[in-house]
Scaffold this motif. Structure first.
Motif, short mmCIF file in Angstrom:
data_model
loop_
_atom_site.label_atom_id
_atom_site.label_comp_id
_atom_site.label_asym_id
_atom_site.label_seq_id
_atom_site.Cartn_x
_atom_site.Cartn_y
_atom_site.Cartn_z
N VAL A 1 14.81 16.20 7.28
CA VAL A 1 15.20 17.30 8.16
C VAL A 1 14.48 17.11 9.49
CG1 VAL A 1 15.20 19.78 8.49
CG2 VAL A 1 15.51 18.83 6.19
N PRO A 2 15.21 17.02 10.59
CA PRO A 2 14.56 16.88 11.90
C PRO A 2 13.66 18.09 12.19
CG PRO A 2 16.94 16.59 12.08
CD PRO A 2 16.66 17.07 10.69
N ASP A 3 12.66 17.87 13.05
CA ASP A 3 11.78 18.97 13.45
C ASP A 3 12.60 20.13 13.99
OD1 ASP A 3 9.45 17.68 12.80
OD2 ASP A 3 9.04 16.98 14.82
N GLN A 4 12.23 21.31 13.59
CA GLN A 4 12.83 22.52 14.12
C GLN A 4 11.98 22.97 15.31
OE1 GLN A 4 15.72 24.02 12.90
NE2 GLN A 4 15.82 22.04 11.88
N PRO A 5 12.55 23.75 16.23
CA PRO A 5 11.75 24.20 17.38
C PRO A 5 10.44 24.88 16.97
CG PRO A 5 14.05 24.67 17.77
CD PRO A 5 13.94 24.16 16.35
N ILE A 6 10.47 25.69 15.92
CA ILE A 6 9.23 26.37 15.49
C ILE A 6 8.17 25.34 15.09
CG2 ILE A 6 10.15 26.73 13.16
CD1 ILE A 6 7.40 28.77 14.89
N ASP A 7 8.59 24.26 14.46
CA ASP A 7 7.62 23.24 14.06
C ASP A 7 6.98 22.58 15.27
OD1 ASP A 7 8.29 23.66 11.34
OD2 ASP A 7 9.97 22.27 11.52
N ARG A 8 7.79 22.29 16.28
CA ARG A 8 7.28 21.65 17.49
C ARG A 8 6.35 22.59 18.24
NH1 ARG A 8 10.82 17.29 19.32
NH2 ARG A 8 9.12 16.78 20.71
N VAL A 9 6.77 23.85 18.41
CA VAL A 9 5.94 24.83 19.12
C VAL A 9 4.64 25.06 18.35
CG1 VAL A 9 5.77 27.22 19.91
CG2 VAL A 9 7.87 25.92 20.31
N ARG A 10 4.74 25.23 17.05
CA ARG A 10 3.54 25.45 16.23
C ARG A 10 2.55 24.30 16.40
NH1 ARG A 10 5.83 26.57 11.37
NH2 ARG A 10 5.48 28.79 11.67
N LYS A 11 3.03 23.08 16.33
CA LYS A 11 2.15 21.91 16.47
C LYS A 11 1.46 21.90 17.83
CE LYS A 11 2.19 16.91 16.02
NZ LYS A 11 2.98 15.72 15.72
N LEU A 12 2.21 22.17 18.88
CA LEU A 12 1.64 22.19 20.23
C LEU A 12 0.59 23.30 20.38
CD1 LEU A 12 4.92 21.59 22.25
CD2 LEU A 12 3.00 19.98 22.04
N CYS A 13 0.92 24.49 19.92
CA CYS A 13 0.01 25.63 20.08
C CYS A 13 -1.26 25.47 19.26
CB CYS A 13 0.71 26.93 19.69
SG CYS A 13 1.97 27.46 20.86
N ALA B 1 16.82 30.40 19.76
CA ALA B 1 15.38 30.20 19.70
C ALA B 1 14.80 30.06 21.10
CB ALA B 1 15.06 28.96 18.88
N SER B 2 13.73 30.79 21.34
CA SER B 2 13.04 30.69 22.62
C SER B 2 11.56 30.89 22.39
CB SER B 2 13.57 31.73 23.62
OG SER B 2 13.35 33.03 23.15
N ARG C 1 14.28 28.69 26.55
CA ARG C 1 15.14 28.36 25.41
C ARG C 1 14.73 27.01 24.84
NH1 ARG C 1 17.86 32.64 25.20
NH2 ARG C 1 18.84 33.56 27.01
N VAL C 2 14.57 26.95 23.51
CA VAL C 2 14.11 25.71 22.87
C VAL C 2 15.10 25.20 21.82
CG1 VAL C 2 11.66 26.14 23.30
CG2 VAL C 2 12.69 26.99 21.20
N ASP C 3 16.32 25.72 21.85
CA ASP C 3 17.29 25.33 20.82
C ASP C 3 18.34 24.33 21.30
OD1 ASP C 3 18.60 27.05 22.51
OD2 ASP C 3 19.46 28.29 20.94
N ASP C 4 18.19 23.83 22.51
CA ASP C 4 19.21 22.94 23.07
C ASP C 4 18.56 21.73 23.73
OD1 ASP C 4 21.69 21.97 23.80
OD2 ASP C 4 21.86 23.24 25.56
N ASP C 5 17.89 20.90 22.93
CA ASP C 5 17.25 19.67 23.39
C ASP C 5 16.35 19.90 24.60
OD1 ASP C 5 16.68 16.95 23.23
OD2 ASP C 5 18.28 16.43 24.63
N PRO C 6 15.31 20.73 24.44
CA PRO C 6 14.43 21.01 25.58
C PRO C 6 13.54 19.82 25.93
CG PRO C 6 13.53 21.97 23.59
CD PRO C 6 14.87 21.39 23.22
N ASP C 7 12.94 19.89 27.09
CA ASP C 7 11.97 18.90 27.53
C ASP C 7 10.62 19.29 26.92
OD1 ASP C 7 10.04 17.41 28.87
OD2 ASP C 7 10.98 17.65 30.83
N TRP C 8 10.27 18.64 25.82
CA TRP C 8 9.06 19.04 25.09
C TRP C 8 7.78 18.77 25.86
CZ3 TRP C 8 9.19 22.59 21.66
CH2 TRP C 8 10.37 22.81 20.94
N ALA C 9 7.76 17.77 26.73
CA ALA C 9 6.58 17.53 27.55
C ALA C 9 6.36 18.69 28.52
CB ALA C 9 6.71 16.21 28.31
N GLU C 10 7.47 19.19 29.09
CA GLU C 10 7.37 20.34 29.98
C GLU C 10 6.91 21.59 29.21
OE1 GLU C 10 10.11 22.38 33.37
OE2 GLU C 10 11.08 22.02 31.43
#
Length: 124
Positions: A10-22, A56-57, A93-102
């Motif tokens: 299962v690809p990373d979900q936005p919550i997983d990416r945000v959680r990891k960063l935070c 998701a935002s 908005r983080v549900d449409d291929d956001p720029d994760w570095a930004e």
């Protein structure tokens, strides 16, 4: 979902990416509030994930005048969130291929605005 003979990946979900960063930020903690994950430092929220409009935002604190610049530059991606927008917060908005570095840079900036100085200095 990508299937392989061994297992489903299962690809990373936005919550997983945000959680990891935070949670990579010094002394950051996750706490659920209002039915959504919030990310805090010293008991104060610096970011939260929301799905109020079905998308998701992540909402975060922005420096003075940044909110209007971000929203004005890309209103499809950035918005003034309800309840906190008047305090300078911005929604992304983080549900449409956001720029994760930004997003990582914006989360770090929000953290620095909220965190005690001794913790903010630990990022450098």
């Amino acid at each position: 979902m990508i299937r392989t003979p061994e297992r489903a990946i299962v690809p990373d979900q936005p919550i997983d990416r945000v959680r990891k960063l935070c949670l990579a930020l010094p002394d950051a903690a996750e706490q659920e509030a209002w039915g959504d994950p919030t990310f805090r430092v010293g008991g104060k929220i610096f970011a939260m994930l929301k799905r109020g409009d079905g998308r998701a935002s992540v909402w975060l604190k922005a420096p003075d005048s940044s909110q209007s610049i971000l929203v004005g530059a890309d209103p499809d991606r950035f918005f003034v969130p309800p309840y906190l927008g008047h305090r300078g917060w911005v929604g992304i908005r983080v549900d449409d291929d956001p720029d994760w570095a930004e997003i990582a840079a914006l989360l770090e900036r929000s953290y620095r605005l909220i965190a005690p100085k001794r913790l903010a200095r630990r990022i450098d």
